[in-house]
Design a protein around this motif. Structure first.
Motif, mmCIF file in Angstrom:
data_model
loop_
_atom_site.group_PDB
_atom_site.id
_atom_site.type_symbol
_atom_site.label_atom_id
_atom_site.label_comp_id
_atom_site.label_asym_id
_atom_site.label_seq_id
_atom_site.Cartn_x
_atom_site.Cartn_y
_atom_site.Cartn_z
ATOM 1 N N ILE A 20 0.843 -1.201 0.000
ATOM 2 C CA ILE A 20 0.000 0.000 0.000
ATOM 3 C C ILE A 20 0.875 1.246 0.000
ATOM 4 O O ILE A 20 0.632 2.191 -0.761
ATOM 5 C CB ILE A 20 -0.980 -0.010 1.191
ATOM 6 C CG1 ILE A 20 -2.035 -1.098 0.982
ATOM 7 C CG2 ILE A 20 -1.627 1.361 1.377
ATOM 8 C CD1 ILE A 20 -2.906 -1.362 2.198
ATOM 9 N N TYR A 23 2.460 1.734 -3.526
ATOM 10 C CA TYR A 23 1.514 2.258 -4.510
ATOM 11 C C TYR A 23 1.125 3.701 -4.201
ATOM 12 O O TYR A 23 0.974 4.511 -5.114
ATOM 13 C CB TYR A 23 0.285 1.350 -4.625
ATOM 14 C CG TYR A 23 0.490 0.282 -5.666
ATOM 15 C CD1 TYR A 23 0.196 0.523 -7.006
ATOM 16 C CD2 TYR A 23 1.021 -0.954 -5.327
ATOM 17 C CE1 TYR A 23 0.411 -0.439 -7.977
ATOM 18 C CE2 TYR A 23 1.243 -1.922 -6.292
ATOM 19 C CZ TYR A 23 0.941 -1.666 -7.615
ATOM 20 O OH TYR A 23 1.175 -2.606 -8.573
ATOM 21 N N ARG A 24 0.999 4.039 -2.927
ATOM 22 C CA ARG A 24 0.634 5.405 -2.542
ATOM 23 C C ARG A 24 1.790 6.372 -2.784
ATOM 24 O O ARG A 24 1.634 7.397 -3.440
ATOM 25 C CB ARG A 24 0.218 5.425 -1.068
ATOM 26 C CG ARG A 24 -0.171 6.805 -0.552
ATOM 27 C CD ARG A 24 -0.313 6.826 0.966
ATOM 28 N NE ARG A 24 0.976 6.515 1.581
ATOM 29 C CZ ARG A 24 1.155 5.604 2.544
ATOM 30 N NH1 ARG A 24 0.132 4.910 3.031
ATOM 31 N NH2 ARG A 24 2.344 5.379 3.040
ATOM 32 N N ASP A 25 2.971 6.039 -2.241
ATOM 33 C CA ASP A 25 4.085 6.982 -2.216
ATOM 34 C C ASP A 25 4.873 7.043 -3.521
ATOM 35 O O ASP A 25 5.408 8.086 -3.869
ATOM 36 C CB ASP A 25 5.048 6.628 -1.067
ATOM 37 C CG ASP A 25 4.359 6.665 0.293
ATOM 38 O OD1 ASP A 25 3.278 7.293 0.409
ATOM 39 O OD2 ASP A 25 4.891 6.046 1.232
ATOM 40 N N ALA A 29 -1.031 6.254 -6.119
ATOM 41 C CA ALA A 29 -2.333 5.586 -6.059
ATOM 42 C C ALA A 29 -3.078 5.958 -4.784
ATOM 43 O O ALA A 29 -2.475 6.312 -3.770
ATOM 44 C CB ALA A 29 -2.146 4.069 -6.128
ATOM 45 N N SER A 30 -4.390 5.855 -4.859
ATOM 46 C CA SER A 30 -5.226 6.088 -3.686
ATOM 47 C C SER A 30 -5.842 4.760 -3.243
ATOM 48 O O SER A 30 -6.157 3.899 -4.075
ATOM 49 C CB SER A 30 -6.325 7.103 -3.997
ATOM 50 O OG SER A 30 -7.108 6.659 -5.088
ATOM 51 N N LEU A 31 -5.999 4.613 -1.938
ATOM 52 C CA LEU A 31 -6.589 3.406 -1.380
ATOM 53 C C LEU A 31 -8.097 3.451 -1.594
ATOM 54 O O LEU A 31 -8.760 4.418 -1.229
ATOM 55 C CB LEU A 31 -6.257 3.318 0.113
ATOM 56 C CG LEU A 31 -6.562 2.035 0.838
ATOM 57 C CD1 LEU A 31 -5.762 0.873 0.264
ATOM 58 C CD2 LEU A 31 -6.247 2.188 2.323
ATOM 59 N N VAL A 48 -6.345 -0.558 -4.683
ATOM 60 C CA VAL A 48 -5.848 0.800 -4.870
ATOM 61 C C VAL A 48 -6.213 1.223 -6.292
ATOM 62 O O VAL A 48 -6.450 0.381 -7.158
ATOM 63 C CB VAL A 48 -4.319 0.917 -4.635
ATOM 64 C CG1 VAL A 48 -3.961 0.574 -3.202
ATOM 65 C CG2 VAL A 48 -3.526 0.062 -5.604
ATOM 66 N N THR A 50 -4.811 3.619 -9.394
ATOM 67 C CA THR A 50 -3.746 4.463 -9.909
ATOM 68 C C THR A 50 -4.354 5.718 -10.524
ATOM 69 O O THR A 50 -5.485 5.684 -11.000
ATOM 70 C CB THR A 50 -2.905 3.717 -10.971
ATOM 71 O OG1 THR A 50 -3.748 3.371 -12.065
ATOM 72 C CG2 THR A 50 -2.268 2.471 -10.380
#
Length: 145
Positions: A20, A23-25, A29-31, A48, A50
Motif C-alpha cells: 500500500i 503504490y501510494r508513495d 495511487a489512492s486506497l 488501490v 492508480t
C-alpha cells in the motif's frame, strides 16, 4: 458473449502495508478499500486506484496477501518472494453465460463460480488456456467498486 472492460490487475504481495505504501508513495495511487480478509479464498485483499491522465479514471490494482501457509498466494510467493502480477480480471454482464461460453470454447475453468472481492460472482480460467495468464472473469459490479 461479449467480454467487458479490464476491471483490475491482481498483484500478489508479501506485505500488505508495504505494498500500500509503495503504490501510494511511489505510484500516486489512492486506497479504495482498507485491507480485508477473505478466509474462503485464503487471502487478504485491498484495492488501490492508480491516477489517470487528463481526467481519465485510473486502473484498479488488487493487492493480495496470503492468509496462512495454505493460501494459494503463499505458493505463488514461494516462487516469487518479492511478489508480482498474479492475474488479470475482466468483466462480463452474465457470469453463467460467460462460464458456458468459455467452456464451449474448450477453456478450462478452475473451480466453481464463487463470490469475489467485489462481492460479485467470479471464476478463473487456466493460464495454459489464456496465453500463460491466470484470468479472472467477474460479473460487472453493480455498486461502488
Amino acid at each position: 458473449m461479449k467480454l467487458g472492460r479490464l476491471n483490475h490487475v491482481g498483484v500478489a504481495v508479501p506485505s500488505m502495508p508495504d505494498a500500500i505504501a509503495t503504490y501510494r508513495d511511489v505510484m500516486g495511487a489512492s486506497l479504495i478499500t482498507q485491507p480485508f480478509d477473505m478466509p474462503e479464498q485464503g487471502v487478504k485483499v485491498a484495492f488501490v486506484n492508480t491516477p489517470g491522465q487528463g481526467g481519465t479514471e485510473g486502473t484498479q490494482i488488487e493487492l493480495i496477501e496470503p492468509l496462512g501457509e495454505t493460501s494459494p498466494i503463499a505458493g505463488f510467493l514461494a516462487k516469487n518472494p518479492a511478489g508480482g502480477q498474479h492475474h488479470l480480471c475482466y468483466e462480463v454482464a452474465d457470469i453463467e453465460a460467460a462460464r458456458a461460453w468459455f467452456t464451449a470454447q474448450g477453456k478450462r475453468i478452475l473451480g466453481p463460480t464463487r463470490i469475489g472481492a467485489h462481492g460479485t460472482p467470479i471464476f478463473f480460467l487456466h493460464p495454459k488456456d489464456m496465453l500463460g495468464q491466470l484470468t479472472e472473469i467477474m460479473e460487472t459490479p453493480r455498486g461502488d467498486h
